[in-house]
Design a protein around this motif. Structure first.
Motif, mmCIF file in Angstrom:
data_model
loop_
_atom_site.group_PDB
_atom_site.id
_atom_site.type_symbol
_atom_site.label_atom_id
_atom_site.label_comp_id
_atom_site.label_asym_id
_atom_site.label_seq_id
_atom_site.Cartn_x
_atom_site.Cartn_y
_atom_site.Cartn_z
ATOM 1 N N LEU A 141 0.980 -1.076 0.109
ATOM 2 C CA LEU A 141 -0.351 0.116 0.084
ATOM 3 C C LEU A 141 1.078 1.277 -0.008
ATOM 4 C CD1 LEU A 141 -2.753 -1.159 2.436
ATOM 5 C CD2 LEU A 141 -2.907 -0.744 0.077
ATOM 6 N N ALA A 159 3.615 5.872 -5.553
ATOM 7 C CA ALA A 159 3.300 5.948 -6.864
ATOM 8 C C ALA A 159 2.249 7.001 -7.450
ATOM 9 C CB ALA A 159 2.923 4.592 -7.492
ATOM 10 N N LEU A 160 0.988 6.948 -6.648
ATOM 11 C CA LEU A 160 -0.142 7.745 -6.689
ATOM 12 C C LEU A 160 0.420 9.277 -6.606
ATOM 13 C CD1 LEU A 160 -3.172 5.865 -5.448
ATOM 14 C CD2 LEU A 160 -2.596 6.545 -7.973
ATOM 15 N N ARG A 169 1.986 1.956 -3.393
ATOM 16 C CA ARG A 169 0.858 2.544 -4.119
ATOM 17 C C ARG A 169 0.530 4.013 -4.151
ATOM 18 N NH1 ARG A 169 -4.545 -0.679 -4.253
ATOM 19 N NH2 ARG A 169 -4.920 0.927 -5.753
#
Length: 86
Positions: A70, A76-77, A73
């Motif tokens: 998580l 990356a976002l 992620r």
């Protein structure tokens, strides 16, 4: 029927066999009592069993892996959002 020294030796052998059997029985009783007492003592210390510890450890490893995924992620976002905002 045995007579004389043979009868005495037979009786002595029977007595020793019976004594050995009784000693083994006493040993088993002592082991059982000791194990029961040790288990009561360990339970009073509020110590977890190995199986419970291993289960919780596996859950912690899985949670850590999910947390790492998580985090990757989210990073990356965030990187994507910051590059789109420019």
């Amino acid at each position: 029927m045995s007579t004389g020294p043979n009868r005495i030796l037979d009786e002595f052998a029977k007595l020793m066999t019976d004594a050995a059997g009784a000693a083994q029985g006493v040993r088993r009783e002592i082991e059982t009592a000791f194990n029961a007492q040790a288990e009561r003592w360990l339970n009073s210390l509020d110590i977890v069993k190995r199986e419970e510890f291993e289960a919780v450890r596996e859950m912690a490893v899985k949670a850590r892996d999910e947390n790492d995924a998580l985090r990757a992620r989210v990073e990356a976002l965030e990187a994507r959002l910051s590059s789109e905002g420019k």
